[in-house]
Design a protein around this motif. Structure first.
Motif, PDB file in Angstrom:
ATOM      1  N   GLU A  14       0.767  -1.080   0.098  1.00  0.00           N
ATOM      2  CA  GLU A  14       0.095  -0.021   0.043  1.00  0.00           C
ATOM      3  C   GLU A  14       0.706   1.349   0.076  1.00  0.00           C
ATOM      4  OE1 GLU A  14       0.015  -1.505   4.328  1.00  0.00           O
ATOM      5  OE2 GLU A  14       0.106  -2.216   2.243  1.00  0.00           O
ATOM      6  N   GLY A  15       2.215   1.082   0.222  1.00  0.00           N
ATOM      7  CA  GLY A  15       2.908   2.392   0.204  1.00  0.00           C
ATOM      8  C   GLY A  15       4.307   2.101   1.022  1.00  0.00           C
ATOM      9  N   PHE A  61       2.925   5.973   4.802  1.00  0.00           N
ATOM     10  CA  PHE A  61       2.452   6.877   3.434  1.00  0.00           C
ATOM     11  C   PHE A  61       2.049   5.902   2.428  1.00  0.00           C
ATOM     12  CE2 PHE A  61       5.961   8.445   6.210  1.00  0.00           C
ATOM     13  CZ  PHE A  61       5.615   9.720   6.464  1.00  0.00           C
ATOM     14  N   ARG A  62       0.683   6.271   2.019  1.00  0.00           N
ATOM     15  CA  ARG A  62       0.098   5.597   1.041  1.00  0.00           C
ATOM     16  C   ARG A  62       0.217   6.008  -0.225  1.00  0.00           C
ATOM     17  NH1 ARG A  62      -2.949   1.848   3.704  1.00  0.00           N
ATOM     18  NH2 ARG A  62      -3.462   2.123   5.979  1.00  0.00           N
ATOM     19  N   ARG A  63       0.099   5.190  -1.015  1.00  0.00           N
ATOM     20  CA  ARG A  63       0.431   5.587  -2.734  1.00  0.00           C
ATOM     21  C   ARG A  63      -0.857   6.291  -3.254  1.00  0.00           C
ATOM     22  NH1 ARG A  63       4.561   2.272  -4.493  1.00  0.00           N
ATOM     23  NH2 ARG A  63       4.979   0.303  -3.202  1.00  0.00           N
ATOM     24  N   SER A  70      -1.369  10.598   2.762  1.00  0.00           N
ATOM     25  CA  SER A  70      -1.488   9.708   1.578  1.00  0.00           C
ATOM     26  C   SER A  70      -1.091  10.591   0.094  1.00  0.00           C
ATOM     27  CB  SER A  70      -3.024   9.445   1.199  1.00  0.00           C
ATOM     28  OG  SER A  70      -3.456   8.642   2.013  1.00  0.00           O
ATOM     29  N   ALA A  71      -0.546  10.132  -0.863  1.00  0.00           N
ATOM     30  CA  ALA A  71      -0.016  10.779  -1.880  1.00  0.00           C
ATOM     31  C   ALA A  71      -1.345  11.471  -2.576  1.00  0.00           C
ATOM     32  CB  ALA A  71       0.427   9.853  -2.883  1.00  0.00           C
ATOM     33  N   PRO A  72      -1.130  12.978  -3.264  1.00  0.00           N
ATOM     34  CA  PRO A  72       0.183  13.190  -3.603  1.00  0.00           C
ATOM     35  C   PRO A  72       0.807  14.295  -2.302  1.00  0.00           C
ATOM     36  CG  PRO A  72      -1.297  14.838  -4.703  1.00  0.00           C
ATOM     37  CD  PRO A  72      -2.035  13.364  -3.970  1.00  0.00           C
TER      38      PRO A  72
END
Length: 223
Positions: A14-15, A61-63, A70-72
């Protein structure tokens, strides 16, 4: 104050998981020694100092998805200089309820802000061969009174403004008396956690202080 944090990153589906623990000491403003008690001029008496020792303080830190991790990810770039910026605005039920802990609670809601800026080099971030890169951090926190100050719900706030540097070549830059105190009292905090624990079990200075108060109650009953 002086703090030490130990972290490492692990890539997962997931990241990226961050494994982290931290200590944060309150120091004598004149000597730099670690305080055991402190004279609080607002209440005209000494109080016992309770240093921060949080383990774990993990996160992912999630994609993709929602939430501040979470990204971005928000950043600013000037040439090769890169700054990540995160602002955390906390508002939830307090661990220390005012009716239960009138000396140590600022209220039934924990409301504070933590403002982070992490600076490094874009060339390091995009280089797959770089596993650990130099960085500096700015951390500010605006919060209610620290529980050990015994200020209760008097009006006012505490402002922390700190800077951090990543140690790339061992622990030598840490002041000797701080390192000695840590090795004696919190040796595990000189290394990051090895086992993953879900962020839902993260510790905070408030939850730890509540455990401390409850432990004191229990000891008093036993005595």
């Amino acid at each position: 104050t002086y703090g030490i944090g130990a972290s490492h990153i692990e890539e997962v589906e997931e990241g990226w998981r961050i494994y982290h623990r931290e200590v944060f000491y309150y120091l004598d403003a004149d000597t730099g020694e670690v305080l055991q008690d402190w004279y609080n001029p607002f209440i005209d008496r000494k109080v016992d100092v309770f240093h921060i020792a949080n383990d774990p303080v993990n996160g992912t830190f999630r994609r993709e998805g929602e939430g501040v991790l979470s990204a971005p990810y928000p950043y600013a770039l000037y040439g090769d200089d890169l700054v990540f910026q995160w602002n955390f605005y906390i508002f939830h039920e307090a661990d220390l309820k005012l009716e239960e802990y009138p000396l140590h609670s600022a209220g039934n809601v924990d409301q504070h802000a933590e403002l982070w800026g992490i600076q490094g080099k874009m060339s390091d971030v995009v280089d797959p061969d770089v596993m650990s890169a130099p960085s500096t951090t700015s951390w500010s926190r605006v919060a209610q009174w620290i529980p050990f100050m015994e200020m209760g719900n008097r009006p006012g706030n505490i402002v922390n403004h700190s800077h951090a540097f990543k140690l790339m070549n061992g622990l030598d830059p840490i002041p000797r008396h701080i390192l000695d105190y840590t090795e004696k009292n919190f040796p595990e905090y000189l290394e990051s956690p090895k086992e993953w624990v879900s962020p839902q079990f993260n510790e905070s200075s408030y939850s730890n202080y509540k455990e401390h108060l409850e432990s004191q109650k229990t000891q008093g009953q036993e005595d």
